[in-house]
Structure formats: structure tokens, C-alpha cells
Design an enzyme around this catalytic site. Structure first.
Site, PDB file in Angstrom:
ATOM      1  N   HIS A 129      18.902  24.913   5.229  1.00  9.75           N
ATOM      2  CA  HIS A 129      18.578  26.310   4.914  1.00  9.75           C
ATOM      3  C   HIS A 129      18.016  26.997   6.154  1.00  9.75           C
ATOM      4  O   HIS A 129      17.627  26.339   7.132  1.00  9.75           O
ATOM      5  CB  HIS A 129      17.581  26.401   3.750  1.00  9.75           C
ATOM      6  N   CYS A 142      13.387  19.172   5.135  1.00 12.20           N
ATOM      7  CA  CYS A 142      14.645  19.906   5.151  1.00 12.20           C
ATOM      8  C   CYS A 142      15.125  20.125   6.589  1.00 12.20           C
ATOM      9  O   CYS A 142      14.394  19.892   7.550  1.00 12.20           O
ATOM     10  CB  CYS A 142      14.494  21.255   4.457  1.00 12.20           C
TER      11      CYS A 142
END
Length: 324
Positions: A129, A142
Site C-alpha cells: 500500500h 506492510c
């Protein structure tokens, strides 16, 4: 299913100078994507989808160099700087599939933090992301991307597409087909060995992911997020850190594989005719695998163990736990 750690592989790191450089696209000119990737500063990326036509895609994230490279039809078409998990929140290495895509997403774990252009890799909280890129690992696990690049990548990927996360430098090299021919010689003892092969009841044309552990002498086959097969496999010779193969095309002349060599500084990329003889596996398993692979299928060969409790980096081959 969660598989255990694969130790960090020897790698040549790209030196990064932490800066607050604004996210921006870099002009490629006549340079190859992999050459441009080495020069990118934090927040920069290169995007050149015109280098090849439509076809199977593969994303490789290199935690060591803090880079992401996207291949299509076996051709590198994009690269970006990233920021992965900080110490204590390390991003797991392994072979993943894109499980979910949301342009607008907020974390249920980290105080409703925004995660633009989220592409989920595990249900336990690992995703691609947009986010801040300070030039070093800084996330909670992440993989952060430049905002503009995350939008472009989001538009090119599909659910189920393979994403490989590793601690290694990646270089492409044409190769023969892995696990395609039974080796001759005294160690070819697995040719008649038993194996497991449980394809889905409804035929699937999604690419396979195959993880081969030289330490365990075992291969695991994954499709649509499920294990559909396994077999004993012996890998002869020095892996020099590991190897990956991606099937880039299949035509009347046969299957055409691209080899990504996980070698360190000074490692050779040459592929000789003896390459196929390094793999010893059940003949029937080879036949089943050869019939099931599709363009975009990937074979990852590692010298380390996939067994629970083995030392090294955290590796997830499949994950279906609590959603983030």
C-alpha cells in the site's frame, strides 16, 4: 497454512541514503529497468509497461535492497523503492498471492491508519500500500510504496497474482525448464517415490507457485491459495543462496522459463545444459506439474528448511488467519 522461517540469503545490498525525497517517477531513457532500479532514491520509481504486451505478471519485493520489481511476460516493466517492516515488525519472506484489493482501506489493527491502494498478501496484516518512504524499513510489516506508483501497480495486478518477498538481489536469465527431466546417475532415487497431488475439483487456470526446500528435500505446490501437491525432491549442487524460475510463455516450440538467480556479489548468472540434472523428483509428479503449469507459474528453490521451528527469517507460504 503457515510455513516456518527461511534463513536470510546472502545478498549484495544497494546503499541507500535516508532522505525526504518526494515521490516521483524517474525517466528510463535507454536504460534497462533493473539498472534504473539500483539508482532510485527513496520515493522514486520507474514505470514502463510499454516494454511488453499483455501477459502473466509477477512482483518481487527485495527486503535487502528495499526495492520492488514487476515482471510481465518475464520482462521487467517497473521498479520502485519501498519501506518494509522495521525491527520487531519484520516483513515475512515467502511466496504470496494477492488476496484482496481496496483503493481506500483503513487498518483495523493500527488505529484506523489509511492504507491507500491496499493489496493484501496475508490475512494477518501484510499488504502492499502507499505510505511514507524514509529510505529504510519503517513499517509495521506492510510494504509501503510511493502513492503514484501504488496507483499504477494497483491497476495492473489481479487477485491471485504471485508476489515473492525475499532478502536477495534479483537478476533475470533465460533458463531451461525446472523439474522437467529426470536426472541420470546414482542419486536418482526419487523417480518412483510416492507423492501427493490433489488438484481442485473444478479446473483452475491460475498460475502455480512451487516452493522447493533443499534442506527438507521436499516440494510444495500452491494454487489459488491452497496446497494441491507435494513430493520429495533432491537438489544437487550448490544453490548459492537459492533460485527462482517463472514461466513466461508457452507456445508450439515448448515452455519458455525465465531464471531469477538469488546470488550474492560476484555470483554468475550463466545457465548450462547440466541445470536440469540438479533436480531429482518422482516421474509422475514431474508429469503432473508439467501439465498444470501456466504462464506466470513460479518455482522457488531455497537451501533452507520450511519446517516449523527452523532458524532464520519468518517465512509465510500460505496464510488464512484473522483479517487486518
Amino acid at each position: 497454512m503457515n510455513q516456518s522461517p527461511i534463513a536470510a540469503l546472502a545478498a549484495l545490498a544497494i546503499a541507500l541514503v535516508p532522505t525526504s525525497a518526494a515521490a516521483q517517477a524517474v525517466k528510463r531513457g535507454d536504460r534497462a529497468i533493473l539498472d534504473v532500479a539500483q539508482t532510485l532514491k527513496p520515493g522514486q520509481f520507474v514505470w514502463a509497461p510499454e516494454l511488453t504486451g499483455e501477459g502473466p505478471a509477477l512482483v518481487i519485493v527485495n527486503l535487502e535492497t528495499q526495492r520492488l520489481v514487476m515482471f510481465r511476460n518475464g520482462v521487467p516493466i517497473a521498479a520502485s523503492t519501498i519501506s518494509s517492516g522495521a525491527p520487531g515488525h519484520e516483513t515475512p519472506t515467502g511466496v504470496f498471492s494477492i488476496l484482496q484489493k481496496r483503493e481506500e482501506h483503513y487498518s483495523k489493527t493500527y488505529n484506523n491508519a489509511p492504507m491507500p491502494n491496499m493489496q493484501r498478501l496475508t490475512w494477518k496484516g501484510i499488504a502492499l500500500h502507499a505510505g511514507k518512504l524514509p529510505g529504510y524499513p519503517a513499517s509495521h510489516g506492510c510494504i509501503r510504496l510511493p502513492l503514484q506508483f501504488s496507483k499504477l501497480l494497483f491497476g495492473q495486478t489481479e487477485l491471485g497474482m504471485t508476489v515473492v518477498i525475499a532478502h536477495i538481489p534479483i537478476r533475470p536469465q533465460d533458463s531451461g525448464e525446472p523439474l522437467a527431466a529426470n536426472p541420470a546417475g546414482p542419486q536418482a532415487s526419487f523417480s518412483k517415490a510416492s507423492y501427493q497431488w490433489n488438484p481442485p475439483a473444478t479446473a483452475s487456470y491460475d498460475p502455480l507457485s512451487v516452493v522447493v526446500s533443499a534442506a527438507d528435500q521436499k516440494a510444495v505446490v500452491i494454487q489459488d491459495g491452497k496446497e494441491i501437491g507435494s513430493a520429495p525432491v533432491r537438489v544437487n549442487g550448490d544453490l548459492q543462496g537459492g533460485t527462482a524460475y517463472v514461466l513466461k510463455s508457452w507456445d508450439d516450440s515448448g515452455k519458455h522459463w525465465l531464471k531469477l538467480r538469488f546470488s550474492g556479489a560476484g555470483g554468475t548468472m550463466d545457465v548450462g545444459p547440466e541445470e536440469l540434472k540438479r533436480f531429482d523428483a518422482p516421474d509422475a509428479f514431474r508429469a503432473a506439474l508439467a501439465a498444470a503449469v501456466r504462464p506466470g507459474s513460479v518455482v522457488i528453490v531455497t537451501p533452507e528448511s520450511l519446517k516449523a521451528g527452523s532458524a532464520g527469517e519468518s517465512t509465510t507460504v500460505l496464510a488464512d488467519e484473522t483479517a487486518k
